[in-house]
Design an enzyme around this catalytic site. Structure first.
Site, mmCIF file in Angstrom:
data_model
loop_
_atom_site.group_PDB
_atom_site.id
_atom_site.type_symbol
_atom_site.label_atom_id
_atom_site.label_comp_id
_atom_site.label_asym_id
_atom_site.label_seq_id
_atom_site.Cartn_x
_atom_site.Cartn_y
_atom_site.Cartn_z
ATOM 1 N N THR A 77 0.845 -1.197 0.000
ATOM 2 C CA THR A 77 0.000 0.000 0.000
ATOM 3 C C THR A 77 0.881 1.249 0.000
ATOM 4 O O THR A 77 1.926 1.263 0.655
ATOM 5 C CB THR A 77 -0.892 -0.010 1.266
ATOM 6 O OG1 THR A 77 -1.742 -1.151 1.202
ATOM 7 C CG2 THR A 77 -1.743 1.253 1.358
ATOM 8 N N GLY B 160 6.300 -0.706 -0.351
ATOM 9 C CA GLY B 160 7.168 0.414 0.013
ATOM 10 C C GLY B 160 7.491 0.391 1.489
ATOM 11 O O GLY B 160 7.215 -0.584 2.195
ATOM 12 N N ALA B 161 8.079 1.473 1.960
ATOM 13 C CA ALA B 161 8.406 1.600 3.388
ATOM 14 C C ALA B 161 8.575 3.074 3.722
ATOM 15 O O ALA B 161 8.783 3.909 2.831
ATOM 16 C CB ALA B 161 9.683 0.836 3.722
ATOM 17 N N LYS C 14 7.154 0.722 8.704
ATOM 18 C CA LYS C 14 6.049 0.774 7.754
ATOM 19 C C LYS C 14 4.779 1.205 8.494
ATOM 20 O O LYS C 14 4.726 1.213 9.700
ATOM 21 C CB LYS C 14 5.830 -0.602 7.110
ATOM 22 C CG LYS C 14 6.953 -0.956 6.129
ATOM 23 C CD LYS C 14 6.661 -2.219 5.331
ATOM 24 C CE LYS C 14 5.305 -2.286 4.716
ATOM 25 N NZ LYS C 14 4.961 -1.104 3.867
ATOM 26 N N GLY C 15 3.775 1.572 7.710
ATOM 27 C CA GLY C 15 2.490 1.913 8.314
ATOM 28 C C GLY C 15 2.112 3.366 8.170
ATOM 29 O O GLY C 15 1.088 3.795 8.703
ATOM 30 N N GLY D 159 0.814 4.646 5.770
ATOM 31 C CA GLY D 159 -0.522 4.615 5.162
ATOM 32 C C GLY D 159 -1.545 3.872 6.013
ATOM 33 O O GLY D 159 -2.711 3.754 5.616
ATOM 34 N N GLU E 174 -0.065 -5.663 5.882
ATOM 35 C CA GLU E 174 1.243 -5.710 5.201
ATOM 36 C C GLU E 174 2.149 -6.750 5.866
ATOM 37 O O GLU E 174 2.812 -7.547 5.184
ATOM 38 C CB GLU E 174 1.899 -4.323 5.239
ATOM 39 C CG GLU E 174 1.162 -3.307 4.374
ATOM 40 C CD GLU E 174 1.649 -1.876 4.521
ATOM 41 O OE1 GLU E 174 1.307 -1.065 3.659
ATOM 42 O OE2 GLU E 174 2.369 -1.569 5.491
HETATM 43 C C1 5RP Z 1 1.607 1.905 4.132
HETATM 44 C C2 5RP Z 1 3.085 1.784 4.096
HETATM 45 C C3 5RP Z 1 3.788 2.392 2.927
HETATM 46 O O1 5RP Z 1 4.536 1.412 2.302
HETATM 47 C C4 5RP Z 1 4.680 3.487 3.415
HETATM 48 O O2 5RP Z 1 3.907 4.419 4.141
HETATM 49 C C5 5RP Z 1 5.393 4.191 2.253
HETATM 50 O O3 5RP Z 1 4.450 4.893 1.498
HETATM 51 P P1 5RP Z 1 4.854 5.726 0.217
HETATM 52 O O4 5RP Z 1 5.273 4.745 -0.826
HETATM 53 O O5 5RP Z 1 3.587 6.462 -0.148
HETATM 54 O O6 5RP Z 1 5.962 6.667 0.599
HETATM 55 O O7 5RP Z 1 3.716 1.218 4.945
HETATM 56 O O8 5RP Z 1 1.075 1.403 5.323
#
Ligand code: 5RP
Length: 222
Positions: free
Chosen positions: A32, A86-87, A98-99, A101, A107
């Protein structure tokens, strides 16, 4: 290269990496976030090369289905060949926060189910020590106070993510002021707090490979 371009190129690198490993029976786990969204869009181009996807959030499931990719429930999926996500932070040991989002629990479940966890980030996510990014912790709503006090006991400053409910119906506490020098120990300690569903430290099981997109192209950590 702008940050969005770097995210897109990390996603493209992950697609090139997984494509030869897929068969028409493969299940692809998909994370996500904005970087993963680029991966979903790229994945659509090879949707005939794998069986189906499992998604770490309702938002990702919708995006996958919008591309005509079949999305299945993890319990129906059997083996997940690869998980791409992603991270928010990555350290040199490929341990993650992570997290950002809010999808951390699903995840971590899919990452644990997958044969290989491929992480995709732009260079801004690389750190020596995790913790500058506030650590997301998913908590059952009635345990908010209990969990927050325990997180203070671990040296953090938890802050409720206002107006946010996870796909699992829970809240997120974003924990500031942590300098995570021993990620596995902290992950275990947070897991042991009653009412905590999941912490955003991905350390006991780190990423297997990380594609890092920077000014000068892609770096692969493995
Ligand atoms: C969502 C996540 C995403 O992987 C993390 O927030 C990175 O997001 P983005 O690719 O928008 O920078 O852990 O829960």
């Amino acid at each position: 290269m702008a940050q969005d371009e770097r995210k897109r190129s990390a996603a493209a690198a992950a697609l090139a990496y997984i494509e030869p490993r897929l068969t028409t029976k493969s299940i692809v786990g998909v994370g996500t976030g904005s970087t993963t969204n680029y991966f979903v869009d790229a994945l659509a181009r090879i949707k005939h090369k794998f069986d189906a996807a499992v998604a770490s959030s309702e938002a990702t499931a919708e995006r996958l289905m919008g591309h005509g990719i079949v999305v299945v429930d993890l319990n129906a999926a059997g083996e997940v060949s690869v998980y791409v996500d992603g991270a928010d932070e990555v350290n040199p040991a490929k341990q993650l926060i992570k997290g950002g989002g809010g999808a951390l629990t699903r995840e971590k479940i899919i990452a644990a189910s997958a044969d290989e966890f491929v992480c995709i980030v732009d260079r801004s996510k690389m750190v020596n020590v995790l913790g500058a990014f506030p650590l997301p912790v998913e908590v059952v709503p009635m345990a908010r106070g209990l969990a927050a006090r325990a997180l203070v006991g671990l040296g953090g400053v938890p802050e409720l993510r206002e107006g946010f409910v996870t796909d699992n119906g829970n809240i997120i506490l974003d924990v500031h002021e942590l300098r995570i020098s021993d990620p596995v120990t902290l992950e275990t300690a947070i897991n042991n707090i009653v009412g905590v569903v999941c912490s955003g430290v991905f350390a006991a099981q780190a990423a297997d490979v990380v594609f890092v997109a920077g000014e000068n192209g892609i770096q692969l950590l493995q």
